[in-house]
Design a protein around this motif. Structure first.
Motif, mmCIF file in Angstrom:
data_model
loop_
_atom_site.group_PDB
_atom_site.id
_atom_site.type_symbol
_atom_site.label_atom_id
_atom_site.label_comp_id
_atom_site.label_asym_id
_atom_site.label_seq_id
_atom_site.Cartn_x
_atom_site.Cartn_y
_atom_site.Cartn_z
ATOM 1 N N UNK A 132 -2.633 3.982 -8.522
ATOM 2 C CA UNK A 132 -2.814 4.492 -7.157
ATOM 3 C C UNK A 132 -1.675 4.059 -6.238
ATOM 4 N N UNK A 147 -5.914 1.008 -12.670
ATOM 5 C CA UNK A 147 -6.177 2.027 -11.649
ATOM 6 C C UNK A 147 -5.512 1.661 -10.316
ATOM 7 N N UNK A 148 -5.559 0.380 -9.981
ATOM 8 C CA UNK A 148 -4.901 -0.074 -8.751
ATOM 9 C C UNK A 148 -3.398 0.161 -8.812
ATOM 10 N N UNK A 155 0.855 -1.197 0.000
ATOM 11 C CA UNK A 155 0.000 0.000 0.000
ATOM 12 C C UNK A 155 0.890 1.245 0.000
ATOM 13 N N UNK A 159 -3.379 -7.319 -5.286
ATOM 14 C CA UNK A 159 -3.940 -8.592 -4.816
ATOM 15 C C UNK A 159 -5.323 -8.826 -5.404
ATOM 16 N N UNK A 160 -5.557 -10.064 -5.786
ATOM 17 C CA UNK A 160 -6.857 -10.495 -6.292
ATOM 18 C C UNK A 160 -7.207 -11.828 -5.638
ATOM 19 N N UNK A 182 -3.630 -5.733 -0.765
ATOM 20 C CA UNK A 182 -3.089 -4.777 -1.729
ATOM 21 C C UNK A 182 -4.202 -4.054 -2.468
ATOM 22 N N UNK A 183 -3.801 -3.181 -3.403
ATOM 23 C CA UNK A 183 -4.778 -2.584 -4.311
ATOM 24 C C UNK A 183 -5.257 -3.657 -5.287
ATOM 25 N N UNK A 184 -6.402 -3.444 -5.933
ATOM 26 C CA UNK A 184 -6.852 -4.404 -6.944
ATOM 27 C C UNK A 184 -5.862 -4.511 -8.109
ATOM 28 N N UNK A 201 1.873 6.342 -8.579
ATOM 29 C CA UNK A 201 1.863 7.800 -8.499
ATOM 30 C C UNK A 201 2.516 8.330 -7.227
#
Lengths: 292, 292
Positions: A208, A204-205, A164, A191-192, A198-200, A211
């Motif tokens: 995020x 976009x994940x 993250x 992470x899925x 984690x972010x998807x 950046x």
């Protein structure tokens, strides 16, 4: 643009249930690593497994034999894992790295450090319930400082593993505080598959996370997806100048049949070439990541 | 566009060192809440403090007296905090909420639940060192499920407190799993001042959270900044249809002199009006958040 570093995440603790090409023994890991190296990988990340059952192993001998075999046949950079958090202490999680580092033939190029603490219980979306409910991946700031100092003394470089934005900020502070040296090879974990830490695993994940790398600190980043197919974001990562970390350890890739690790690497290398980005050799990767 | 909900975060455990307008006692909290209500706040979040020293208090009597006083004079929605993670058990962290909920006069409208586990050590950028190194804000999935069930049984609504995207994903799963009812008032925590547990207190930091709310679940969101000035992102939050949670509990706002909480609320309300967004009354907030 900078060349693309491909890391193969060759086995983790993945089962062979969905794809039997997950290597367990040092010989198997080495054979697969050799194929991946030929396909364009420059870093190999592996876990020691029992050669027969595939059960997680903490044996330095297995870690060491694997490193030796890979180095006999390739110039791949070698990244064994850190000991699981279920081990009784930070020292125990680090002990095989220290052991391997004593001999230049087995000394890891990198060891990964997960830069924070998270709940890592998996959620079963079909049955709408959590599969576990007390699984905390505990890495206190003190433990992280211990890892940073210990692997530096052992002559091993850290990989900052980033679940993250908080972990990116912590890593930047570790550089400022002199605990990490630049460049810091930085691995974004999406992470899925019911993992929420984690972010998807989406463009976009990725954005995020990507950046938030500070402009003033050299943190060349790569991206992996635990529990999911990374290919939907490979193009975005290549376009942004990031690197790719992929393998059967993270996901069985049954959408592609039952591919070997090397087929995943080859596919990534092909996408990079289409997009006009060359693939880094291990020696170029060493130079980009400040190794040796 | 939907009306703007303003939550005032009136005291937390903030000191009076930089701004003496932080209220401690129930009477002080009530007086400040009254001013904030007149300025446009519809939710008040408070911590029980020792009336004289300001030290953290876990006394239900203080929580209760505060709620009673606020309700005597306003129709504000009341959100006491959950007990600190330093308390010995999840039950102990929840006990004052249960106690308050027994009497309709003191029953909280909301109780906040921090939807995950993080390291929350502060970093001292000037001296390039961590001020603490073993501070883990531990909220296991099991604890979170316990909180969700317990406050529902008590007739209190949860606020999902979100430090990272992982917490948004966990909250969505809690809705799917029937642990939370929609709408879920969702509070994004950005962090500054050497706190790394959240995203930075920037428009980009906000976007890298707000972009991850699932379209299929009603999670009206608000944003706060622990340890930093929220005003740089108030405009972005208002433009995106989010809500605002601000107060001296999070930051002393010495850039504005030594403002009272109500001055912060008034300033937010003024920005909303400039941007063509009306400010929600407490009764409108109740209806938007599915209370009562």
């Amino acid at each position: 643009m900078n060349k693309l570093i491909i890391e193969v995440r060759i086995n983790e603790y993945a089962s062979r249930k969905h794809n039997a090409n997950v290597p367990f023994s040092p010989a198997e890991i080495c054979e697969e690593a050799l194929r991946c190296w030929r396909a364009g990988a420059s870093i190999v990340h592996y876990h020691a497994r029992d050669p027969h059952s595939g059960a997680p192993s903490a044996l330095s001998e297995i870690y060491g034999e694997t490193a030796r075999r890979i180095r006999d046949q390739t110039d791949l950079l070698v990244m064994p894992t850190l000991g699981a958090w279920t081990l009784p202490s930070p020292e125990a999680r680090m002990s095989h790295i220290i052991e391997l580092a004593r001999d230049p033939a087995t000394r890891p190029d990198f060891a990964p450090i997960d830069m924070g603490t998270s709940n890592v219980d998996a959620y079963d979306a079909r049955n709408r319930r959590f599969i576990s409910d007390e699984t905390v991946y505990l890495n206190t700031t003190r433990t992280l400082q211990f890892f940073a100092r210990t692997i530096r003394e052992a002559g091993v470089r850290p990989v900052a593993v980033l679940w993250n934005v908080s972990a990116i900020r912590t890593t930047a502070a570790f550089v400022e505080a002199g605990l990490f040296e630049e460049p810091v090879y930085s691995e974004i974990v999406l992470t899925e598959g019911g993992l929420f830490a984690g972010n998807p695993g989406t463009v976009r994940g990725l954005a995020a996370m990507a950046d938030f790398f500070p402009a003033s600190i050299r943190m060349p980043w790569t991206v992996m997806c635990a529990g999911g197919n990374l290919f939907p974001i490979v193009g975005a990562a290549i376009e942004r100048g990031g690197h790719i970390a992929i393998g059967l350890g993270d996901y069985p890739y049954t959408e592609l049949g039952t591919p070997r690790n090397a087929e995943l690497v080859e596919r990534v290398a092909g996408m990079a070439r289409v997009m006009g980005r060359e693939v880094a050799t291990p020696s170029e990767t060493r130079s980009m990541l400040g190794i040796g």
